[in-house]
Design a protein around this motif. Structure first.
Motif, PDB file in Angstrom:
ATOM      1  N   SER A  28      65.245  36.325  22.625  1.00 53.42           N
ATOM      2  CA  SER A  28      65.547  37.236  21.520  1.00 53.42           C
ATOM      3  C   SER A  28      66.034  38.570  22.071  1.00 53.42           C
ATOM      4  O   SER A  28      65.578  39.026  23.125  1.00 53.42           O
ATOM      5  CB  SER A  28      64.311  37.452  20.640  1.00 53.42           C
ATOM      6  OG  SER A  28      63.892  36.236  20.061  1.00 53.42           O
ATOM      7  N   VAL A  55      68.867  27.197   9.572  1.00 53.97           N
ATOM      8  CA  VAL A  55      69.171  28.489   8.959  1.00 53.97           C
ATOM      9  C   VAL A  55      70.439  28.339   8.131  1.00 53.97           C
ATOM     10  O   VAL A  55      71.457  27.838   8.625  1.00 53.97           O
ATOM     11  CB  VAL A  55      69.348  29.585  10.029  1.00 53.97           C
ATOM     12  CG1 VAL A  55      69.740  30.906   9.387  1.00 53.97           C
ATOM     13  CG2 VAL A  55      68.065  29.751  10.831  1.00 53.97           C
ATOM     14  N   GLU A  58      72.778  33.111   2.934  1.00 53.53           N
ATOM     15  CA  GLU A  58      72.104  33.440   1.686  1.00 53.53           C
ATOM     16  C   GLU A  58      72.826  32.780   0.523  1.00 53.53           C
ATOM     17  O   GLU A  58      74.022  32.483   0.587  1.00 53.53           O
ATOM     18  CB  GLU A  58      72.051  34.953   1.497  1.00 53.53           C
ATOM     19  CG  GLU A  58      71.211  35.679   2.552  1.00 53.53           C
ATOM     20  CD  GLU A  58      71.167  37.167   2.324  1.00 53.53           C
ATOM     21  OE1 GLU A  58      71.866  37.645   1.397  1.00 53.53           O
ATOM     22  OE2 GLU A  58      70.444  37.854   3.056  1.00 53.53           O
ATOM     23  N   SER A 127      71.593  27.901  13.332  1.00 51.20           N
ATOM     24  CA  SER A 127      70.152  27.823  13.557  1.00 51.20           C
ATOM     25  C   SER A 127      69.801  28.035  15.019  1.00 51.20           C
ATOM     26  O   SER A 127      68.761  28.623  15.332  1.00 51.20           O
ATOM     27  CB  SER A 127      69.632  26.465  13.084  1.00 51.20           C
ATOM     28  OG  SER A 127      70.060  26.194  11.761  1.00 51.20           O
ATOM     29  N   SER A 130      70.713  32.188  15.865  1.00 44.99           N
ATOM     30  CA  SER A 130      70.444  32.888  14.618  1.00 44.99           C
ATOM     31  C   SER A 130      70.414  34.393  14.826  1.00 44.99           C
ATOM     32  O   SER A 130      70.184  34.886  15.933  1.00 44.99           O
ATOM     33  CB  SER A 130      69.104  32.427  14.033  1.00 44.99           C
ATOM     34  OG  SER A 130      68.041  32.722  14.932  1.00 44.99           O
ATOM     35  N   SER A 131      70.657  35.119  13.768  1.00 39.96           N
ATOM     36  CA  SER A 131      70.565  36.579  13.772  1.00 39.96           C
ATOM     37  C   SER A 131      70.096  37.031  12.402  1.00 39.96           C
ATOM     38  O   SER A 131      70.463  36.425  11.383  1.00 39.96           O
ATOM     39  CB  SER A 131      71.912  37.217  14.116  1.00 39.96           C
ATOM     40  OG  SER A 131      72.886  36.868  13.155  1.00 39.96           O
ATOM     41  N   ARG A 132      69.284  38.077  12.384  1.00 39.87           N
ATOM     42  CA  ARG A 132      68.792  38.597  11.116  1.00 39.87           C
ATOM     43  C   ARG A 132      68.583  40.100  11.235  1.00 39.87           C
ATOM     44  O   ARG A 132      68.398  40.645  12.325  1.00 39.87           O
ATOM     45  CB  ARG A 132      67.488  37.913  10.702  1.00 39.87           C
ATOM     46  CG  ARG A 132      66.292  38.195  11.589  1.00 39.87           C
ATOM     47  CD  ARG A 132      65.092  37.361  11.180  1.00 39.87           C
ATOM     48  NE  ARG A 132      63.890  37.707  11.927  1.00 39.87           N
ATOM     49  CZ  ARG A 132      62.989  38.590  11.518  1.00 39.87           C
ATOM     50  NH1 ARG A 132      63.159  39.219  10.365  1.00 39.87           N
ATOM     51  NH2 ARG A 132      61.917  38.860  12.249  1.00 39.87           N
ATOM     52  N   LYS A 133      68.604  40.755  10.073  1.00 35.54           N
ATOM     53  CA  LYS A 133      68.429  42.196  10.015  1.00 35.54           C
ATOM     54  C   LYS A 133      66.944  42.539   9.945  1.00 35.54           C
ATOM     55  O   LYS A 133      66.163  41.836   9.331  1.00 35.54           O
ATOM     56  CB  LYS A 133      69.150  42.784   8.800  1.00 35.54           C
ATOM     57  CG  LYS A 133      70.636  42.448   8.727  1.00 35.54           C
ATOM     58  CD  LYS A 133      71.420  43.083   9.862  1.00 35.54           C
ATOM     59  CE  LYS A 133      72.910  42.798   9.726  1.00 35.54           C
ATOM     60  NZ  LYS A 133      73.697  43.409  10.822  1.00 35.54           N
ATOM     61  N   SER A 134      66.589  43.640  10.580  1.00 42.16           N
ATOM     62  CA  SER A 134      65.202  44.109  10.561  1.00 42.16           C
ATOM     63  C   SER A 134      65.190  45.590  10.910  1.00 42.16           C
ATOM     64  O   SER A 134      66.246  46.243  10.956  1.00 42.16           O
ATOM     65  CB  SER A 134      64.348  43.293  11.543  1.00 42.16           C
ATOM     66  OG  SER A 134      62.988  43.691  11.455  1.00 42.16           O
ATOM     67  N   THR A 153      69.568  44.496  14.556  1.00 42.29           N
ATOM     68  CA  THR A 153      69.940  43.088  14.388  1.00 42.29           C
ATOM     69  C   THR A 153      69.256  42.292  15.492  1.00 42.29           C
ATOM     70  O   THR A 153      69.425  42.599  16.671  1.00 42.29           O
ATOM     71  CB  THR A 153      71.457  42.897  14.472  1.00 42.29           C
ATOM     72  OG1 THR A 153      72.090  43.713  13.489  1.00 42.29           O
ATOM     73  CG2 THR A 153      71.827  41.448  14.224  1.00 42.29           C
ATOM     74  N   GLN A 154      68.476  41.311  15.083  1.00 44.25           N
ATOM     75  CA  GLN A 154      67.776  40.465  16.037  1.00 44.25           C
ATOM     76  C   GLN A 154      68.602  39.209  16.299  1.00 44.25           C
ATOM     77  O   GLN A 154      68.870  38.434  15.382  1.00 44.25           O
ATOM     78  CB  GLN A 154      66.389  40.082  15.511  1.00 44.25           C
ATOM     79  CG  GLN A 154      65.424  41.250  15.413  1.00 44.25           C
ATOM     80  CD  GLN A 154      64.053  40.829  14.904  1.00 44.25           C
ATOM     81  OE1 GLN A 154      63.926  39.836  14.187  1.00 44.25           O
ATOM     82  NE2 GLN A 154      63.029  41.576  15.271  1.00 44.25           N
ATOM     83  N   HIS A 155      69.020  39.042  17.538  1.00 43.86           N
ATOM     84  CA  HIS A 155      69.811  37.880  17.939  1.00 43.86           C
ATOM     85  C   HIS A 155      68.910  36.925  18.738  1.00 43.86           C
ATOM     86  O   HIS A 155      68.133  37.360  19.592  1.00 43.86           O
ATOM     87  CB  HIS A 155      70.997  38.296  18.809  1.00 43.86           C
ATOM     88  CG  HIS A 155      71.952  39.217  18.118  1.00 43.86           C
ATOM     89  ND1 HIS A 155      72.908  38.770  17.241  1.00 43.86           N
ATOM     90  CD2 HIS A 155      72.090  40.573  18.176  1.00 43.86           C
ATOM     91  CE1 HIS A 155      73.600  39.799  16.784  1.00 43.86           C
ATOM     92  NE2 HIS A 155      73.125  40.908  17.337  1.00 43.86           N
TER      93      HIS A 155
END
Length: 295
Positions: A28, A55, A58, A127, A130-134, A153-155
């Protein structure tokens, strides 16, 4: 369940074997959206997951793709279908009397499934990478008088590929996810492929992941003697605002052959700077069917 040992300080051999067979090792990396508030955080230790969650984009994104994204075209190299057999000569028959005539009802045709807005290989690559905002705390932002918690952004990228890929589909939670599964592939066949190739290239600073699937057409009707065969299709990038089109590309051969010359398929964990290729074959699909009374 894995075998328990008396020595709690080390994992049991059976658990180690499970990690070797099912363990997807990923790294990560947190990246501040505003680079002025800190450098990339790559200090997190690698994580081993026995189950990989699929994954999906949205739901609004999937609805927008269904409205605007043109369907992926089949490759031009597909052989044409053979012409249907000529109709047999009609034999003369005496017309039936009104008493003998029976009303015939036209059989209802099954509604044709639409092509899914995303291929399975694209979902699987999303999947694996993956990447998501936090949000995360930035000491630089706090020292400058800004809000200490800034957007990041978490990669997540894989470091090695397991021998067996265990996927948690999680599609029943959102109707748009189920619509992806209910659709067909680009050739009109089943969306879930029977064979998948995954390539992990760590020869550069950023790992490259490519996923290819064997796209199969639906079974031809009995009247067709020659039908197009399956074709390999590959996804090696994610969609973006700059490149929103379908990233699927048709291949002339599987990933194992052209993209990993001199690389042994599989071969255990991929060392830094190496290339690893795994071919996966669909072994089983486990579904939980909930009844009206059971919930």
């Amino acid at each position: 369940f894995a075998e328990e040992t008396a020595d709690k300080s080390r994992p049991s051999p059976s658990l180690l074997a499970l990690r070797e067979i099912l363990g997807l090792v990923s790294a990560s990396r947190n990246v501040f959206v505003n680079r002025a508030f800190g450098e990339d955080d790559s200090s997190a230790p690698p994580k081993t997951s026995l189950v990989t969650d699929l994954v999906y984009p949205e739901a609004p994104v999937l609805r927008l793709l269904a409205q605007t994204q043109p369907p992926l075209k089949a490759p031009a190299t597909l052989p044409p279908r053979a012409p249907e057999a000529a109709p047999e000569a009609k034999s003369e028959a005496k017309p039936k009397s009104k008493s003998e005539a029976k009303p015939t009802s036209k059989p209802k045709s099954k509604p044709k499934s639409k092509q899914s807005v995303m291929s399975f290989s694209e979902v699987l690559r999303m999947s694996l990478c993956s990447s998501r905002k936090s949000t995360a705390r930035s000491e630089v932002a706090a020292d400058q008088g800004h809000n200490a918690y800034q957007k990041i952004t978490q990669h997540r990228t894989p470091l090695s590929l397991p021998m067996t890929l265990l996927l948690n589909c999680g599609a029943s939670e959102v109707d748009e996810f189920m619509q992806v599964w209910r659709g067909t592939n680009a050739l009109g066949g089943p969306w879930l492929p029977r064979r998948v190739d995954v390539l992990l290239d760590q020869r550069n600073s950023e790992a490259r992941v490519a996923v290819a699937e064997l796209v199969e057409p639906p079974p031809p009707p009995p009247s067709i003697s020659e039908a197009p065969g399956p074709q390999w299709a590959c996804v090696d990038r994610a969609r973006s605002k700059e490149r929103p089109a379908d990233p699927t590309a048709w291949l002339e051969m599987p990933l194992e052959m052209p993209l990993a010359q001199g690389v042994e398929p599989g071969g255990g964990a991929a060392a830094p700077g190496a290339v690893q290729v795994r071919r996966y074959e669909l072994a089983a699909v486990v579904s939980h069917v909930a009844g009206a009374s059971a919930g």
